[in-house]
Scaffold this motif. Structure first.
Motif, PDB file in Angstrom:
ATOM      1  N   SER A 143      -8.141  -6.895   7.996  1.00  0.00           N
ATOM      2  CA  SER A 143      -8.608  -5.547   7.678  1.00  0.00           C
ATOM      3  C   SER A 143      -9.704  -5.547   6.626  1.00  0.00           C
ATOM      4  N   GLY A 144      -9.856  -6.674   5.914  1.00  0.00           N
ATOM      5  CA  GLY A 144     -10.832  -6.731   4.836  1.00  0.00           C
ATOM      6  C   GLY A 144     -10.314  -6.145   3.540  1.00  0.00           C
ATOM      7  N   ARG A 145      -9.111  -5.643   3.557  1.00  0.00           N
ATOM      8  CA  ARG A 145      -8.521  -5.059   2.347  1.00  0.00           C
ATOM      9  C   ARG A 145      -7.821  -6.142   1.540  1.00  0.00           C
ATOM     10  N   ARG A 146      -7.949  -6.029   0.234  1.00  0.00           N
ATOM     11  CA  ARG A 146      -7.382  -7.033  -0.648  1.00  0.00           C
ATOM     12  C   ARG A 146      -5.851  -7.012  -0.553  1.00  0.00           C
ATOM     13  N   ASN A 147      -5.269  -8.227  -0.603  1.00  0.00           N
ATOM     14  CA  ASN A 147      -3.814  -8.420  -0.606  1.00  0.00           C
ATOM     15  C   ASN A 147      -3.148  -7.968   0.682  1.00  0.00           C
ATOM     16  N   ARG A 148      -3.888  -7.939   1.783  1.00  0.00           N
ATOM     17  CA  ARG A 148      -3.305  -7.714   3.098  1.00  0.00           C
ATOM     18  C   ARG A 148      -3.664  -8.909   3.976  1.00  0.00           C
ATOM     19  N   THR A 156      -7.344 -12.110   6.384  1.00  0.00           N
ATOM     20  CA  THR A 156      -7.171 -10.762   5.860  1.00  0.00           C
ATOM     21  C   THR A 156      -7.322  -9.710   6.949  1.00  0.00           C
TER      22      THR A 156
END
Length: 357
Positions: free
Chosen positions: A309-314, A307
């Motif tokens: 960036s730690g952001r979901r769905n990235r 991931t």
């Protein structure tokens, strides 16, 4: 002299498409079929499947009948199984005769001629192995403008046995193995591929099954992992002894002498793999081409996956630093699991040091 390479194709259903038959059913009686709730293409598929089953079972019972004879007599049964209690009133015999003629006029799939040409250019002798009569099957090639010598067409019809009986494949395997190399078999039917494989003929699917990244190798030279061997489903791609010749290569590149640069990397000769890899002796492996290029590297020489960036769905999958061939596919499988099944990075097979943070 390099040993001859042989590949045997199933013909009807693999190189040859059934579309011409399906189009004929649509044209000859499609409107009548649709009025009673029968899709013409589905009826065609059922007719063919029924004929293949009866053809095979007759052979297994010792009462062999040619496939075309079996096909011709089963159209009305297929209609009756579809719920038509009086099939001959719905479709006349002369219409069935037109459909049978359409089967005789089946056409090659798009790309079949190109496929055969590429295999021949790569040194393969292409064979056809069919259950049909040789005259009709030869016509499929002729109408497509494909030069297929009559002696390269083989049929189990002449043996009085049907595919997938083992007796059908053994003489083909023996004939195509006479040069000392193992032949390949290509078919769109899983049962056909399975039967050939059981007799010792590898199929394209079998080769694909073998080509897992578990057999990829990285060869370290002076502590720098710059050489690797990767097995793909099409060929084995090798880059050997790269680091040992790097200094000479860089010197030639600075002089813009690209052809001499490639000669440096071919210095091991076309059979270098057989000399340098244990178990490859007398394997007929050889270097067919050389590719050179400039590579970029990440800061630590490792790729980024996960991931990031730690952001979901990235998700991230990048920067393999010149080692994409042995690493990218396995890493991509892990990232795909994260995308599709919401797997955590730790539950994938991606090495921990690849995780982007």
């Amino acid at each position: 002299m390099e040993p001859s390479k042989n590949i045997a194709f199933d013909v009807v259903g693999t190189l040859v498409s059934y579309d011409h038959l399906f189009e004929a059913i649509e044209s000859v009686c499609g409107s009548r079929l649709k009025e009673v709730g029968i899709q013409p293409r589905l009826l065609g598929c059922c007719w063919l499947e029924m004929a293949e089953r009866e053809y095979t079972y007759l052979s297994l019972s010792g009462r062999y009948a040619p496939f075309f004879t079996t096909l011709t007599g089963l159209f009305y049964r297929a209609l009756w199984m579809a719920g038509i209690t009086e099939p001959r009133r719905l479709v006349a015999q002369e219409d069935v005769d037109r459909l049978v003629d359409a089967y005789k006029g089946l056409e090659m799939r798009p790309g079949a001629a190109e496929c055969i040409a590429k295999l021949r250019d790569a040194g393969f002798t292409v064979w056809g192995f069919t259950a049909g009569d040789l005259e009709r099957v030869g016509g499929y090639f002729a109408r497509a403008g494909i030069d297929m010598p009559a002696e390269n067409l083989l049929s189990c019809d002449s043996t009085g046995k049907s595919k997938p009986e083992p007796e059908c494949y053994k003489p083909v395997l023996e004939k195509l193995s006479s040069s000392g190399t193992q032949p390949w078999f290509a078919a769109a039917h899983m049962w056909d591929v399975s039967a050939a494989r059981a007799q010792g003929t590898p199929s394209y699917l079998e080769k694909l099954r073998r080509s897992r990244l578990g057999v990829s190798k990285v060869i370290e030279d002076e502590g720098i992992d710059c050489d690797f061997v990767v097995t793909w489903c099409t060929d084995t791609i090798l880059m050997t002894d790269v680091y040992a010749r790097m200094k000479d290569g860089i010197r030639l590149l600075k002089k813009n002498n690209v052809s001499a640069f490639e000669d440096v990397f071919c210095a091991g000769g076309p059979e270098a793999e057989q000399r340098n890899f244990r178990g490859w002796e007398d394997s007929s492996a050889y270097t067919s081409s050389v590719w050179t290029g400039i590579m970029g590297y990440s800061g630590d020489g490792l790729p980024y996956a996960g991931t990031g960036s730690g952001r979901r769905n990235r998700f991230m999958l990048a920067d393999f630093s010149g080692h994409g061939m042995p690493q990218a596919s396995l890493a991509a499988r892990g990232v795909a699991a994260m995308v599709l099944r919401d797997e955590s990075f730790g539950n994938t097979e991606i090495p921990m040091v690849f995780e982007a943070t």
